[in-house]
Design a protein around this motif. Structure first.
Motif, short mmCIF file in Angstrom:
data_model
loop_
_atom_site.label_atom_id
_atom_site.label_comp_id
_atom_site.label_asym_id
_atom_site.label_seq_id
_atom_site.Cartn_x
_atom_site.Cartn_y
_atom_site.Cartn_z
N VAL A 193 22.12 45.75 58.01
CA VAL A 193 23.41 45.61 58.68
C VAL A 193 23.79 44.14 58.84
CG1 VAL A 193 24.66 46.00 60.86
CG2 VAL A 193 23.27 47.83 59.86
N ASN A 194 22.86 43.31 59.25
CA ASN A 194 23.18 41.92 59.54
C ASN A 194 23.06 40.98 58.35
OD1 ASN A 194 23.76 42.22 62.37
ND2 ASN A 194 21.58 42.63 62.63
N ASP A 195 22.19 41.29 57.40
CA ASP A 195 21.93 40.38 56.28
C ASP A 195 22.51 40.85 54.96
OD1 ASP A 195 20.43 38.65 57.94
OD2 ASP A 195 18.62 39.84 57.62
N ILE A 196 22.30 42.10 54.62
CA ILE A 196 22.67 42.61 53.29
C ILE A 196 24.12 43.09 53.24
CG2 ILE A 196 22.11 44.27 51.47
CD1 ILE A 196 19.90 42.16 52.04
N HIS A 197 24.52 43.92 54.20
CA HIS A 197 25.86 44.48 54.17
C HIS A 197 26.96 43.42 54.12
CE1 HIS A 197 29.55 46.48 55.50
NE2 HIS A 197 29.12 47.42 54.68
N ALA A 206 29.73 43.51 51.35
CA ALA A 206 31.13 43.65 51.76
C ALA A 206 32.01 42.53 51.20
CB ALA A 206 31.23 43.72 53.28
N SER A 207 31.52 41.32 51.23
CA SER A 207 32.34 40.20 50.80
C SER A 207 32.35 40.00 49.29
CB SER A 207 31.90 38.91 51.49
OG SER A 207 30.63 38.50 51.02
N ARG A 208 31.31 40.44 48.58
CA ARG A 208 31.20 40.11 47.17
C ARG A 208 31.17 41.31 46.23
NH1 ARG A 208 29.78 35.05 45.96
NH2 ARG A 208 30.92 35.64 44.11
N CYS A 209 30.87 42.51 46.74
CA CYS A 209 30.64 43.64 45.84
C CYS A 209 31.55 44.85 46.07
CB CYS A 209 29.19 44.11 45.96
SG CYS A 209 27.96 42.81 45.74
N LEU A 210 31.90 45.10 47.33
CA LEU A 210 32.58 46.36 47.65
C LEU A 210 34.00 46.46 47.14
CD1 LEU A 210 31.21 47.23 51.19
CD2 LEU A 210 30.34 47.89 48.94
N SER A 211 34.62 45.35 46.79
CA SER A 211 35.98 45.47 46.26
C SER A 211 35.97 46.27 44.95
CB SER A 211 36.61 44.10 46.05
OG SER A 211 35.88 43.36 45.09
N ALA A 263 32.44 32.55 42.60
CA ALA A 263 31.16 31.86 42.41
C ALA A 263 30.02 32.87 42.41
CB ALA A 263 30.97 30.86 43.54
N PRO A 264 28.96 32.57 41.68
CA PRO A 264 27.77 33.43 41.73
C PRO A 264 27.22 33.45 43.16
CG PRO A 264 27.59 31.83 39.94
CD PRO A 264 28.79 31.44 40.77
N LEU A 265 26.42 34.47 43.45
CA LEU A 265 25.77 34.53 44.75
C LEU A 265 24.88 33.31 44.93
CD1 LEU A 265 24.70 38.27 45.06
CD2 LEU A 265 26.69 37.17 46.05
N LYS A 266 24.78 32.82 46.14
CA LYS A 266 23.90 31.70 46.45
C LYS A 266 22.45 32.17 46.45
CE LYS A 266 27.44 29.70 49.36
NZ LYS A 266 27.88 29.49 50.72
N ALA A 267 21.53 31.26 46.20
CA ALA A 267 20.10 31.59 46.17
C ALA A 267 19.65 32.27 47.45
CB ALA A 267 19.28 30.34 45.90
N GLU A 268 20.15 31.81 48.61
CA GLU A 268 19.73 32.42 49.86
C GLU A 268 20.28 33.85 50.02
OE1 GLU A 268 23.08 29.47 50.90
OE2 GLU A 268 21.26 29.38 49.72
N GLU A 269 21.45 34.13 49.43
CA GLU A 269 21.99 35.50 49.46
C GLU A 269 21.13 36.40 48.60
OE1 GLU A 269 26.75 34.91 50.09
OE2 GLU A 269 25.93 34.37 48.14
N ILE A 270 20.75 35.93 47.44
CA ILE A 270 19.91 36.72 46.53
C ILE A 270 18.55 36.97 47.16
CG2 ILE A 270 18.74 36.73 44.30
CD1 ILE A 270 21.19 35.14 43.22
N ALA A 271 18.00 35.97 47.82
CA ALA A 271 16.68 36.10 48.44
C ALA A 271 16.65 37.19 49.50
CB ALA A 271 16.27 34.76 49.05
N LYS A 272 17.77 37.39 50.20
CA LYS A 272 17.83 38.44 51.23
C LYS A 272 17.68 39.79 50.60
CE LYS A 272 20.54 35.86 54.55
NZ LYS A 272 21.78 35.76 55.29
#
Length: 75
Positions: free
Chosen positions: A9-13, A17-22, A66-75
């Motif tokens: 809920v706090n990290d992945i969603h 929501a901002s990059r994939c759900l559209s 922009a591609p996902l940031k490394a910290e977003e991918i790490a989550k």
């Protein structure tokens, strides 16, 4: 338990929501991939998807912006 170190809920969603759900939600999600539910996302969040967001296999996701940031991918 899905064995995730990150909280869905706090990290992945928020990332989904901002990059994939559209594209990956609603009545006709792209590639028949609806990422609105935790259970669905859990089945998909694997090496194949990681390779796509890292640009290692197939078309990089997300295809716009922009591609996902490394910290977003790490989550």
């Amino acid at each position: 338990a899905l064995g995730w170190a990150a909280d869905f809920v706090n990290d992945i969603h928020p990332i989904l929501a901002s990059r994939c759900l559209s594209c990956h939600s609603g009545g006709k999600p792209q590639a028949n991939l609806d990422l609105t539910k935790r259970e669905t996302a859990a089945r998909i969040l694997n090496d194949t998807l990681l390779n796509r967001v890292e640009g290692k296999a197939g078309r990089i996701m997300p295809p716009v912006g922009a591609p996902l940031k490394a910290e977003e991918i790490a989550k």
